[in-house]
Scaffold this active site. Structure first.
Site, PDB file in Angstrom:
ATOM      1  N   TRP A 101      26.111   6.338  41.262  1.00 11.78           N
ATOM      2  CA  TRP A 101      24.695   6.469  41.652  1.00 11.78           C
ATOM      3  C   TRP A 101      24.543   7.302  42.906  1.00 11.78           C
ATOM      4  O   TRP A 101      23.494   7.930  43.119  1.00 11.78           O
ATOM      5  CB  TRP A 101      24.038   5.097  41.795  1.00 11.78           C
ATOM      6  CG  TRP A 101      24.038   4.337  40.500  1.00 11.78           C
ATOM      7  CD1 TRP A 101      24.633   3.140  40.253  1.00 11.78           C
ATOM      8  CD2 TRP A 101      23.445   4.743  39.253  1.00 11.78           C
ATOM      9  NE1 TRP A 101      24.441   2.777  38.937  1.00 11.78           N
ATOM     10  CE2 TRP A 101      23.723   3.730  38.298  1.00 11.78           C
ATOM     11  CE3 TRP A 101      22.713   5.869  38.847  1.00 11.78           C
ATOM     12  CZ2 TRP A 101      23.289   3.808  36.975  1.00 11.78           C
ATOM     13  CZ3 TRP A 101      22.276   5.941  37.521  1.00 11.78           C
ATOM     14  CH2 TRP A 101      22.569   4.926  36.612  1.00 11.78           C
ATOM     15  N   ASP A 171      19.339   2.727  48.317  1.00 14.45           N
ATOM     16  CA  ASP A 171      19.159   2.391  46.903  1.00 14.45           C
ATOM     17  C   ASP A 171      19.598   0.941  46.736  1.00 14.45           C
ATOM     18  O   ASP A 171      20.775   0.626  46.831  1.00 14.45           O
ATOM     19  CB  ASP A 171      20.027   3.346  46.061  1.00 14.45           C
ATOM     20  CG  ASP A 171      19.942   3.054  44.563  1.00 14.45           C
ATOM     21  OD1 ASP A 171      19.363   2.022  44.172  1.00 14.45           O
ATOM     22  OD2 ASP A 171      20.473   3.878  43.792  1.00 14.45           O
ATOM     23  N   LYS A 195      17.321  -4.696  37.261  1.00 16.92           N
ATOM     24  CA  LYS A 195      18.552  -5.401  37.614  1.00 16.92           C
ATOM     25  C   LYS A 195      18.184  -6.790  38.140  1.00 16.92           C
ATOM     26  O   LYS A 195      18.444  -7.789  37.508  1.00 16.92           O
ATOM     27  CB  LYS A 195      19.359  -4.654  38.674  1.00 16.92           C
ATOM     28  CG  LYS A 195      19.900  -3.230  38.431  1.00 16.92           C
ATOM     29  CD  LYS A 195      20.049  -2.737  37.115  1.00 16.92           C
ATOM     30  CE  LYS A 195      20.747  -1.434  36.814  1.00 16.92           C
ATOM     31  NZ  LYS A 195      20.752  -0.315  37.661  1.00 16.92           N
TER      32      LYS A 195
HETATM   33  C1  LIG Z   1      20.820   1.143  37.580  1.00 13.74           C
HETATM   34  C2  LIG Z   1      20.901   1.863  38.883  1.00 13.74           C
HETATM   35  C3  LIG Z   1      20.278   3.102  39.081  1.00 13.74           C
HETATM   36  C4  LIG Z   1      19.531   3.822  37.976  1.00 13.74           C
HETATM   37  O1  LIG Z   1      18.380   3.154  37.650  1.00 13.74           O
HETATM   38  P1  LIG Z   1      17.348   3.685  36.575  1.00 13.74           P
HETATM   39  O2  LIG Z   1      16.220   2.742  36.776  1.00 13.74           O
HETATM   40  O3  LIG Z   1      17.996   3.587  35.238  1.00 13.74           O
HETATM   41  O4  LIG Z   1      16.992   5.079  36.907  1.00 13.74           O
HETATM   42  C5  LIG Z   1      20.369   3.677  40.323  1.00 13.74           C
HETATM   43  N1  LIG Z   1      21.017   3.083  41.331  1.00 13.74           N
HETATM   44  C6  LIG Z   1      21.632   1.901  41.179  1.00 13.74           C
HETATM   45  C7  LIG Z   1      22.338   1.283  42.332  1.00 13.74           C
HETATM   46  C8  LIG Z   1      21.594   1.254  39.952  1.00 13.74           C
HETATM   47  O5  LIG Z   1      22.207   0.072  39.795  1.00 13.74           O
END
Ligand SMILES: *Cc1c(COP(=O)(O)O)cnc(C)c1O
Length: 360
Positions: A101, A171, A195
């Site tokens: 990511w 993030d 998540k």
């Molecule tokens: C799942 C995830 C993403 C991507 O998320 P999307 O909503 O599918 O764009 C980005 N960063 C982290 C840390 C993630 O776990």
């Protein structure tokens, strides 16, 4: 059919009381005579839903008044573009590269400016968090970007980097609301909902108000401008109404069950149970450096891919599903987000022990 214990990394398990509440309101929300899905986003009923969701999230994370909360779309991935488009002034960003990511966010930022990678753990397939002492923060960096919990590899930052006064962007897709944070340590936090919050389709952005300006790069599409979303209360266009409603129910559920601190204590108990087993196992072992272990995503292996596959298949037959590791990490991954009950982790540990006794 009986519900399984779902260890999916995302979309992921939701609290049963939230699903039950949503089910009970599916046909008729309050006195509206319709489902939330069928409701105008301009209606009073929906305005109340989004206002309460925001207020409850503010309570849960103690979000100061000088931060805006935005309910957006496009997933965390859209933030990989939106952040540089809106925060670039010099066109420079410093990254700590802790996995897939980070790398995806780095490629997006590179479209608009210069990326410096201050530290990386790529040499050991991102199984640790790089040393954060004496980072060579760029003098002209507009911000520093971290991925605070690395969903794929199972690492997390246990402390924040010293950005030497530069803005910190985090993030938090897979760890938001899993433990208390100090929002003021960050300039901007973003998280896809699927998540640790709610259904896919909603992305939460918490951004310091003074960073919401009209100084975005000229060609920035209107949907990628924080200012328009902030000015319009996340309703410049039709927001993901049903997703926001479910997020709101999850926030209420969290508040009713003790808030983020109580969740954190539970999360520690769950993670410790699983890591303690792994540390004492003769068949399984954790993949990540002990001091950098995530309490949300637990990665482990046997070291033998065929035994891993057998374990994943047998676990599934026993109602423990989605334990396969990400394709870039291999082995197993148990995502034990807020909504995974302690009993689920206990069932997993019991099954790990049984499998070990049969396969050692
Ligand atoms: C799942 C995830 C993403 C991507 O998320 P999307 O909503 O599918 O764009 C980005 N960063 C982290 C840390 C993630 O776990």
């Amino acid at each position: 059919m009986k519900r399984v214990y779902n260890f999916s990394a995302g979309p992921a398990v939701l609290p049963v009381p939230v699903l039950e509440k949503a089910a009970s309101e599916m046909l008729c929300y309050g006195n509206s005579g319709m489902s939330v899905m069928e409701m105008s986003h301009r209606s009073k009923d929906f305005q109340k839903i989004i206002d309460e969701a925001e207020a409850d999230l503010r309570k849960l994370l103690n979000i100061p008044n000088n931060y805006k909360v935005l309910f957006l779309q496009g997933g965390a991935t859209t933030q990989f573009s939106m952040v540089p488009l809106n925060l670039f002034r010099n066109g420079v960003v410093d990254f700590i590269n802790t996995g897939a990511w980070s790398k995806k966010a780095i490629s997006e930022a590179k479209r608009y400016g210069r990326v410096n990678v201050l530290a990386t753990s790529e040499d050991l397939n991102f199984s640790y968090i790089p040393n954060l002492d004496n980072l060579n923060i760029s003098e002209d960096a507009d911000y520093v970007h971290i991925v605070q919990n690395n969903t794929i590899y199972g690492t997390k930052f246990t402390k924040l980097p010293d950005t030497k006064g530069k803005l910190l962007v985090s993030d938090m897709s897979s760890n938001i609301l899993s433990e208390p944070i100090n929002v003021e340590d960050y300039a901007l936090i973003f998280a896809g909902a699927q998540k640790n919050i709610g259904p896919a389709g909603t992305t939460i952005v918490i951004i310091r108000e003074d960073l919401i300006t009209d100084k975005y790069l000229d060609s920035t599409p209107i949907m990628l401008q924080y200012k328009i979303h902030a000015d319009k209360g996340s309703m410049y266009n039709t927001p993901p109404t049903y997703g926001i409603y479910i997020c709101g129910l999850v926030f209420k559920h969290l508040l009713e069950t003790g808030g983020v601190e109580a969740k954190y204590q539970e999360n520690l108990k769950k993670a410790n149970l699983l890591y303690d087993f792994l540390d004492n196992s003769k068949l399984f072992r954790g993949v990540v450096a002990k001091e950098d272990r995530s309490i949300m995503n637990v990665t482990f292996v046997t070291g033998k891919p065929d035994i891993d596959a057998l374990f994943i298949a047998q676990a599934k037959e026993n109602g423990l599903v989605n334990l396969k590791g990400h394709r870039s990490a291999g082995g197993m991954r148990a995502s034990i987000y807020n909504a995974m009950p302690y009993e689920g982790v206990k069932a997993l540990v019991d099954f790990l022990a049984k499998f070990e006794s049969e396969n050692l």
